[in-house]
Motif scaffolding. Structure first.
Motif, PDB file in Angstrom:
ATOM      1  N   SER A 270      -8.267   5.049   5.266  1.00  0.00           N
ATOM      2  CA  SER A 270      -7.405   4.398   6.246  1.00  0.00           C
ATOM      3  C   SER A 270      -6.057   5.102   6.343  1.00  0.00           C
ATOM      4  O   SER A 270      -5.650   5.839   5.429  1.00  0.00           O
ATOM      5  CB  SER A 270      -7.172   2.933   5.865  1.00  0.00           C
ATOM      6  OG  SER A 270      -6.379   2.858   4.692  1.00  0.00           O
ATOM      7  N   GLU A 271      -5.360   4.883   7.474  1.00  0.00           N
ATOM      8  CA  GLU A 271      -4.025   5.456   7.626  1.00  0.00           C
ATOM      9  C   GLU A 271      -3.063   4.893   6.585  1.00  0.00           C
ATOM     10  O   GLU A 271      -2.159   5.587   6.120  1.00  0.00           O
ATOM     11  CB  GLU A 271      -3.497   5.176   9.037  1.00  0.00           C
ATOM     12  CG  GLU A 271      -4.251   5.922  10.125  1.00  0.00           C
ATOM     13  CD  GLU A 271      -3.686   5.650  11.502  1.00  0.00           C
ATOM     14  OE1 GLU A 271      -2.456   5.419  11.596  1.00  0.00           O
ATOM     15  OE2 GLU A 271      -4.451   5.659  12.479  1.00  0.00           O
ATOM     16  N   ALA A 272      -3.262   3.639   6.208  1.00  0.00           N
ATOM     17  CA  ALA A 272      -2.407   3.029   5.178  1.00  0.00           C
ATOM     18  C   ALA A 272      -2.563   3.764   3.852  1.00  0.00           C
ATOM     19  O   ALA A 272      -1.579   3.989   3.125  1.00  0.00           O
ATOM     20  CB  ALA A 272      -2.750   1.553   5.014  1.00  0.00           C
ATOM     21  N   THR A 273      -3.793   4.163   3.526  1.00  0.00           N
ATOM     22  CA  THR A 273      -4.021   4.903   2.279  1.00  0.00           C
ATOM     23  C   THR A 273      -3.351   6.260   2.329  1.00  0.00           C
ATOM     24  O   THR A 273      -2.740   6.719   1.357  1.00  0.00           O
ATOM     25  CB  THR A 273      -5.531   5.065   2.029  1.00  0.00           C
ATOM     26  OG1 THR A 273      -6.121   3.776   1.880  1.00  0.00           O
ATOM     27  CG2 THR A 273      -5.787   5.886   0.773  1.00  0.00           C
ATOM     28  N   VAL A 274      -3.449   6.935   3.488  1.00  0.00           N
ATOM     29  CA  VAL A 274      -2.781   8.227   3.642  1.00  0.00           C
ATOM     30  C   VAL A 274      -1.277   8.070   3.429  1.00  0.00           C
ATOM     31  O   VAL A 274      -0.639   8.871   2.733  1.00  0.00           O
ATOM     32  CB  VAL A 274      -3.057   8.816   5.042  1.00  0.00           C
ATOM     33  CG1 VAL A 274      -2.218  10.075   5.264  1.00  0.00           C
ATOM     34  CG2 VAL A 274      -4.529   9.134   5.196  1.00  0.00           C
ATOM     35  N   SER A 275      -0.713   7.019   4.004  1.00  0.00           N
ATOM     36  CA  SER A 275       0.723   6.780   3.865  1.00  0.00           C
ATOM     37  C   SER A 275       1.112   6.572   2.408  1.00  0.00           C
ATOM     38  O   SER A 275       2.134   7.087   1.942  1.00  0.00           O
ATOM     39  CB  SER A 275       1.122   5.558   4.695  1.00  0.00           C
ATOM     40  OG  SER A 275       2.506   5.282   4.551  1.00  0.00           O
ATOM     41  N   ARG A 276       0.280   5.842   1.667  1.00  0.00           N
ATOM     42  CA  ARG A 276       0.591   5.593   0.248  1.00  0.00           C
ATOM     43  C   ARG A 276       0.568   6.896  -0.552  1.00  0.00           C
ATOM     44  O   ARG A 276       1.420   7.129  -1.405  1.00  0.00           O
ATOM     45  CB  ARG A 276      -0.405   4.595  -0.362  1.00  0.00           C
ATOM     46  CG  ARG A 276      -0.314   3.196   0.220  1.00  0.00           C
ATOM     47  CD  ARG A 276      -1.270   2.252  -0.491  1.00  0.00           C
ATOM     48  NE  ARG A 276      -0.841   1.997  -1.867  1.00  0.00           N
ATOM     49  CZ  ARG A 276       0.074   1.105  -2.210  1.00  0.00           C
ATOM     50  NH1 ARG A 276       0.682   0.388  -1.282  1.00  0.00           N
ATOM     51  NH2 ARG A 276       0.405   0.929  -3.471  1.00  0.00           N
ATOM     52  N   VAL A 277      -0.388   7.756  -0.255  1.00  0.00           N
ATOM     53  CA  VAL A 277      -0.474   9.028  -0.968  1.00  0.00           C
ATOM     54  C   VAL A 277       0.728   9.903  -0.644  1.00  0.00           C
ATOM     55  O   VAL A 277       1.376  10.477  -1.537  1.00  0.00           O
ATOM     56  CB  VAL A 277      -1.783   9.762  -0.605  1.00  0.00           C
ATOM     57  CG1 VAL A 277      -1.775  11.174  -1.191  1.00  0.00           C
ATOM     58  CG2 VAL A 277      -2.987   8.980  -1.112  1.00  0.00           C
ATOM     59  N   LEU A 278       1.069  10.015   0.651  1.00  0.00           N
ATOM     60  CA  LEU A 278       2.172  10.887   1.056  1.00  0.00           C
ATOM     61  C   LEU A 278       3.513  10.414   0.524  1.00  0.00           C
ATOM     62  O   LEU A 278       4.426  11.221   0.304  1.00  0.00           O
ATOM     63  CB  LEU A 278       2.232  10.968   2.584  1.00  0.00           C
ATOM     64  CG  LEU A 278       1.020  11.599   3.272  1.00  0.00           C
ATOM     65  CD1 LEU A 278       1.238  11.649   4.774  1.00  0.00           C
ATOM     66  CD2 LEU A 278       0.743  12.987   2.724  1.00  0.00           C
ATOM     67  N   ASN A 279       3.635   9.115   0.278  1.00  0.00           N
ATOM     68  CA  ASN A 279       4.892   8.569  -0.232  1.00  0.00           C
ATOM     69  C   ASN A 279       4.891   8.376  -1.742  1.00  0.00           C
ATOM     70  O   ASN A 279       5.819   7.792  -2.298  1.00  0.00           O
ATOM     71  CB  ASN A 279       5.210   7.240   0.467  1.00  0.00           C
ATOM     72  CG  ASN A 279       5.619   7.429   1.916  1.00  0.00           C
ATOM     73  OD1 ASN A 279       6.702   7.929   2.199  1.00  0.00           O
ATOM     74  ND2 ASN A 279       4.740   7.057   2.840  1.00  0.00           N
ATOM     75  N   GLY A 280       3.823   8.862  -2.404  1.00  0.00           N
ATOM     76  CA  GLY A 280       3.773   8.799  -3.862  1.00  0.00           C
ATOM     77  C   GLY A 280       3.643   7.404  -4.422  1.00  0.00           C
ATOM     78  O   GLY A 280       4.075   7.143  -5.540  1.00  0.00           O
ATOM     79  N   LYS A 281       3.029   6.504  -3.665  1.00  0.00           N
ATOM     80  CA  LYS A 281       2.892   5.123  -4.117  1.00  0.00           C
ATOM     81  C   LYS A 281       1.687   4.979  -5.045  1.00  0.00           C
ATOM     82  O   LYS A 281       0.680   5.679  -4.885  1.00  0.00           O
ATOM     83  CB  LYS A 281       2.719   4.174  -2.922  1.00  0.00           C
ATOM     84  CG  LYS A 281       3.868   4.212  -1.923  1.00  0.00           C
ATOM     85  CD  LYS A 281       5.150   3.689  -2.534  1.00  0.00           C
ATOM     86  CE  LYS A 281       6.261   3.606  -1.502  1.00  0.00           C
ATOM     87  NZ  LYS A 281       7.531   3.147  -2.106  1.00  0.00           N
ATOM     88  N   PRO A 282       1.764   4.056  -6.021  1.00  0.00           N
ATOM     89  CA  PRO A 282       0.620   3.831  -6.919  1.00  0.00           C
ATOM     90  C   PRO A 282      -0.463   3.027  -6.207  1.00  0.00           C
ATOM     91  O   PRO A 282      -0.317   2.607  -5.058  1.00  0.00           O
ATOM     92  CB  PRO A 282       1.241   3.033  -8.066  1.00  0.00           C
ATOM     93  CG  PRO A 282       2.404   2.321  -7.443  1.00  0.00           C
ATOM     94  CD  PRO A 282       2.935   3.246  -6.381  1.00  0.00           C
ATOM     95  N   GLY A 283      -1.564   2.804  -6.930  1.00  0.00           N
ATOM     96  CA  GLY A 283      -2.626   1.967  -6.390  1.00  0.00           C
ATOM     97  C   GLY A 283      -3.673   2.722  -5.608  1.00  0.00           C
ATOM     98  O   GLY A 283      -4.475   2.114  -4.894  1.00  0.00           O
TER      99      GLY A 283
END
Length: 375
Positions: free
Chosen positions: A46-59
């Motif tokens: 999902s785009e939300a997952t891509v955003s989390r990866v690009l922003n270095g977010k956990p989970g």
């Protein structure tokens, strides 16, 4: 000749409209949305997952994170700085101050082991008033190290926030923790058996006829200190039959892990009629010897002293120090081997690897005063 696409944009988007008139420039929000959609489609997330990866977010699972990074590469986008490929040549090593000779000894073992495997160690040392562990970690991560080894760091402090290590793991940085343990951190730990070390020291002194044995060690909030107390209390209780309350209140003295700290702790224990002092480091043991001599007493005739670490050159002190040898070579090599397994994608179990210490008897221990030994 075909123009090469600019860095950070996929090749399919690098062409300009023919004629040079009215170049279309989509607004930033639309471009960002389009890029997220492209990456998400390529990675199958999902785009939300891509955003989390690009922003270095956990989970985000490691495999999913890697799929997103691979999609970035395939589509020709530049990775954000913090997500770029880590250098295979650098490994960070964060240690306390180097005044205690056991830390340079361990750093040397780790450095040599890394060099043999083709890595370059980057030593980052904490000093009073200098950079903190978090600042040193950030510096090493910015340099793109392939992994980090922590020696006697905040992971050994029971009052510290362990979330710092989970945040580091979320950034994809492998790490190994030496000397200390926390069940809150999912990582490999490398430790000496502090409880067994105290059993070795107490057993030796009891065999020499000592019945008032004191323990000098650092602040209680540290895991190795707590473990040494547990081992010491159990050994004294088992071998001398003393009450746990008496042991903890009369025979255990907290201080600092310095020569001056050992001197202060030993003075307090001698005031309580201890004829032997076990110290949590060789530096503290040297301070204990100074405390004995300042009272006009002799080591080991009047008071026996046992150290811990078997630091370099400690065999050449006056008198040569009886100590419990920390298995530095085995611990250092295990730390490197475990980290390289983490870097290579075949991590060792996230548990504690415990190494047995060894008693080294030299000239700072002898029979208790007024005790005649027979062979």
């Amino acid at each position: 000749m075909r123009q090469q696409p600019r860095a950070g944009r996929p090749a399919s988007r690098a062409r300009r409209p023919a004629g040079g008139q009215g170049v279309i420039r989509p607004v930033q929000s639309s471009a960002v949305t389009t890029r997220l959609a492209d990456i998400a489609a390529q990675a199958g997330v999902s785009e939300a997952t891509v955003s989390r990866v690009l922003n270095g977010k956990p989970g985000v699972a490691a495999t999913t994170r890697q799929s997103v990074l691979a999609a970035l590469d395939v589509l020709g986008y530049e990775r954000p700085v913090r997500l770029r490929q880590r250098s295979e040549g650098l490994v960070g090593l964060i240690t306390p101050e180097l005044e205690n000779p056991i830390f340079p000894a361990l750093a040397q073992v780790i450095g040599q082991a890394l060099t043999r495997q083709g890595y370059t160690p980057v030593l980052a040392t904490q000093t009073p008033g200098g950079s903190t562990e978090d600042e040193l970690t950030e510096m090493l991560v910015d340099r793109g190290v392939a992994g980090i080894i922590y020696v006697s760091g905040l992971h050994a402090d029971t009052t510290a926030d362990m979330q710092r290590y989970e945040r580091l793991r979320a950034q994809g940085v492998p790490f190994v923790l030496v000397d200390g343990f926390s069940p809150k951190v999912q990582a490999p730990f490398i430790s000496p058996d502090d409880r067994a070390a105290m059993t070795l020291a107490v057993t030796h002194l009891v065999s020499l006829g000592h019945t008032r044995i004191g323990l000098a060690l650092g602040p209680k909030r540290f895991v190795p200190v707590q473990r040494k107390i547990e081992g010491f209390v159990r050994a004294v209780q088992d071998q001398l039959g003393l009450d746990v309350g008496v042991i903890e209140t009369e025979l255990v003295q907290h201080s600092l892990y310095t020569l001056e700290g050992g001197q202060a702790a030993a003075s307090a224990l001698i005031d309580r009629n201890c004829t032997a002092v076990v110290c949590a480091s060789d530096m503290m043991a040297l301070g204990a010897i100074r405390a004995v001599r300042q009272r006009g007493l002799d080591v080991p005739r009047d008071v026996s002293v046992v150290g811990f670490d078997d630091s370099p050159l400690i065999a050449f002190t006056d008198p040569p120090l009886t100590t419990v040898r920390k298995p530095v070579p085995a611990m250092g090599q295990a730390a490197v081997r475990t980290l390289l397994e983490e870097i290579g994608g075949t991590p060792a179990p996230h548990s504690e690897f415990v190494f047995m210490p060894e008693l080294v008897v030299r000239g700072s221990t002898a029979s208790a005063p007024h005790v005649v030994r027979t062979s």
